[in-house]
Design an enzyme around this catalytic site. Sequence first.
Site, PDB file in Angstrom:
ATOM      1  N   CYS A 109       0.813  -1.218   0.000  1.00 13.36           N
ATOM      2  CA  CYS A 109       0.000   0.000   0.000  1.00 13.36           C
ATOM      3  C   CYS A 109       0.845   1.266   0.000  1.00 13.36           C
ATOM      4  O   CYS A 109       0.708   2.103  -0.860  1.00 13.36           O
ATOM      5  CB  CYS A 109      -0.943   0.004   1.196  1.00 13.36           C
ATOM      6  SG  CYS A 109      -2.169  -1.285   1.066  1.00 13.36           S
ATOM      7  N   HIS A 110       1.696   1.390   0.994  1.00 11.74           N
ATOM      8  CA  HIS A 110       2.473   2.620   1.082  1.00 11.74           C
ATOM      9  C   HIS A 110       3.965   2.359   1.180  1.00 11.74           C
ATOM     10  O   HIS A 110       4.725   3.213   1.613  1.00 11.74           O
ATOM     11  CB  HIS A 110       1.979   3.478   2.250  1.00 11.74           C
ATOM     12  CG  HIS A 110       0.517   3.782   2.156  1.00 11.74           C
ATOM     13  ND1 HIS A 110      -0.412   3.133   2.907  1.00 11.74           N
ATOM     14  CD2 HIS A 110      -0.166   4.607   1.362  1.00 11.74           C
ATOM     15  CE1 HIS A 110      -1.614   3.559   2.588  1.00 11.74           C
ATOM     16  NE2 HIS A 110      -1.496   4.451   1.659  1.00 11.74           N
ATOM     17  N   GLY A 111       4.365   1.140   0.834  1.00 12.72           N
ATOM     18  CA  GLY A 111       5.783   0.856   0.665  1.00 12.72           C
ATOM     19  C   GLY A 111       6.594   0.650   1.929  1.00 12.72           C
ATOM     20  O   GLY A 111       7.807   0.838   1.901  1.00 12.72           O
TER      21      GLY A 111
END
Lengths: 689, 138
Positions: B102-104
């Site tokens: 999702c956000h790494g």
Amino acid sequence: MSGPSDYQPTNPTLKWIERRLPIMGLVHSSFVAYPTPRNLNYWWTFGAILSLMLGLQILTGVILAMHYTPNADLAFRSVEGLVRDVNYGWLLRNMHASGASMFFLAVYIHMFRGLYYGSYKEPREILWILGVIIYLLMMATGFMGYVLPWGQMSFWGATVITNLFSAIPYFGESIVTLLWGGYSVGNPTLNRFFSLHYLLPFVIAGVVVLHVWALHVAGQNNPAGVEAKTEKDTVPFTPYATIKDAFGISCFLIFFAWFIFYMPNYLGDADNYIPANPGVTPTHIVPEWYYLPFYAILRSIPNKLAGVIAMFSAILVLAFLPWLDTARTRSSKYRPLAKQFFWIFVVICVLLGYLGAQPPEGIYVIAGRVLTFCYFAYFLILLPLLSRIEKPRPLPNSIADDVLAKAGGKAVPMVSTAIVLALAGALLAGGVQGARAEESNVPPSQKWSFAGPVGKFDRGSLQRGLKVYKEVCSACHALSYIAFRNLADPGGPGYSEAQAAAFAADYKIKDGPNDQGEMFERPGRPADYFPSPFPNEQAARAANGGAAPPDLSLITKARSYERGFPQFIFDFFTQFQEQGPNYVDAILQGFEDPPPAGVTIPDGSYYNKYFPGHAIKMPKPLSDGQVTFDDGSPATVAQYAKDVATFLTWTAEPHMEARKRLGLQVFVFLILFAGLMYFTKKKVWADAH
Amino acid sequence: MNPDASTIAAGAPIEVDLTPIAEGQDIKVFWRGKPIYIMNRTKKQIEEARSVPVASLPDPQTDQARVKAGHDQWLVVIGICTHLGCIPIAHEGNYDGFFCPCHGSQYDSSGRIRQGPAPLNLAVPPYQFVSDSKIQIG
């Protein structure tokens, strides 16, 4: 401003009521005799448009709720059921889903209008703050509504957004558990979101009443930003504002109808046509477009708590606007610097929205941080500063003077600034997009008979596609949303009811229990659904090397690919929405054996040019000559792929032909209606200019 | 609005048999609706997790504190990213551990946050070994 009504009914019954409950007098003084500034432009019609949208959302929502089942196991299917089986269910659903987007679009225009013309300034601070409250309620309502279909994006959007509250120190985790009603997002969450989604619109309606009340006490602002002083400055609400609003509304409805009838999934996410799966996170979670700027702000702050605070502050800062912008001149028309910065701010918001949809890596993160800073700087640094240093242009003495002056020269600069800035924004966005590396192979666009505003399915192709499905795909893939009776539906493969019944009778359907309490098999009936090849997902997974073959009913809606900027803007006008069939067609033809040099594919997987990641678990399913057609069509993979993709487009949306047909009728009506409204408005306003 | 009795009852402890998990593999089980990763770590993974200086981590914690003594190869963590609740993918990312799509956020082979926006290490659920090849979660 509205003062005591001079409404005097003559009818004795009305007189009797009026003495006891002066409701007609209230309506008369608020919406008939109410004086509105005579120089209002069309940006002011968005108030009426928003009232209409709220009413439409409540109306369609109440009917949708009659067919919806708020249960984690049934919700997804019940939404598909209402789209497929309820009379005009597809229309209600499209209206409600696109309606939410239109509602937000209108509210953003309404807010930017307030920002540009200084509508938040004394004495309209409370009016403005009530508006901010409505906006917050709308965001909550919209978010919970998006959760209800219980698709992948619903589920994971709910997970991400509810987890925002876990950033709160000490109480965070307990608040999240309270929101969920469990240990994770699940059935209790869905139930409470449904309840709140039904409640909040009525709360919004209540605050709207306060909003309109406050408006009618303070009086409307206007493009000149000077208060109405004499009779000459105003016109009565009816007929002047009423007819102007009616014209504005009819134009807005044309735009709205484009989405309802022609681009119903343009603003949605393909992943939401995959049922929620708590075990798999979509690779790229994106909220609905109207939250994107705030999502970009959230992600650009590296600290979790600070990110959440920044996101909420970005909205709350609006409530303090009346005290941040202390300039005495209301309208940016007379504020040369504020006007330019306003348009820069609009571009910042649009770019933030663009970034919110991009993966959080590389240049996007840096750009997000810069723009987040600009967003807050506009409110916290620029506006307070501007009011000190800016020298506003002289204001007209009265609204009447403004109207007379306008009859002379038109304000071109504003429009040209807007165009220049929009162009700059587009170029910047394009540049950013170009910086992204070319990675996967994009499926080629095919020619489809069902594309465009009057497209229809090719019956022969549907029938051939059904045959390929039955003989090949159905060995592994379910088609569980399609019943045999659908084969005889208008707009489908064009079989007769007898043919559909005969088709059904070829299948063995499990039924029961019978009187002995045992399950038994019987021939299929038209009302039965296509039986699935595996009893459950685990069995399907186990039999296929760990990858469960997806149900194909919705596959052409559930698969998509990026069209990129600026192509996605052109797609809106050309009504391009065939990513799904293009993808299915490409996948079926994209197998390469052996794989291209330098590519290694894990054991048990196959190389497919168009599959994301290229390693697909499905072996090449079709080869030339595998299925023979009675109508003489070539028995080639290309033909099979095309027919299957056509068939699966129909299974994903059996009412597509009805949608496009009704769309055409609605468009003809709306254009005529808007034309009538325009000429009526011209006639009514002839003596007011 | 807190969880009702049936939800709480369904959240009772569960037992998981570890024998089918070969070295270098992992399974995902659900407990209280949360995915729990049970990873049979390789020597290399354990080595990596223990060689990193603890003070350099965003959320300092030793690998020893995150596994049960004597069962060092078994990593049991709640597979929910501490950023915004997505499910990280096992055996991905630069640290031989988990990668959140999702956000790494990236976690190492001990489930500790190494890179990205997540503030904390992947949580270790309450669990104990009932025998050498069986654990009870909860």
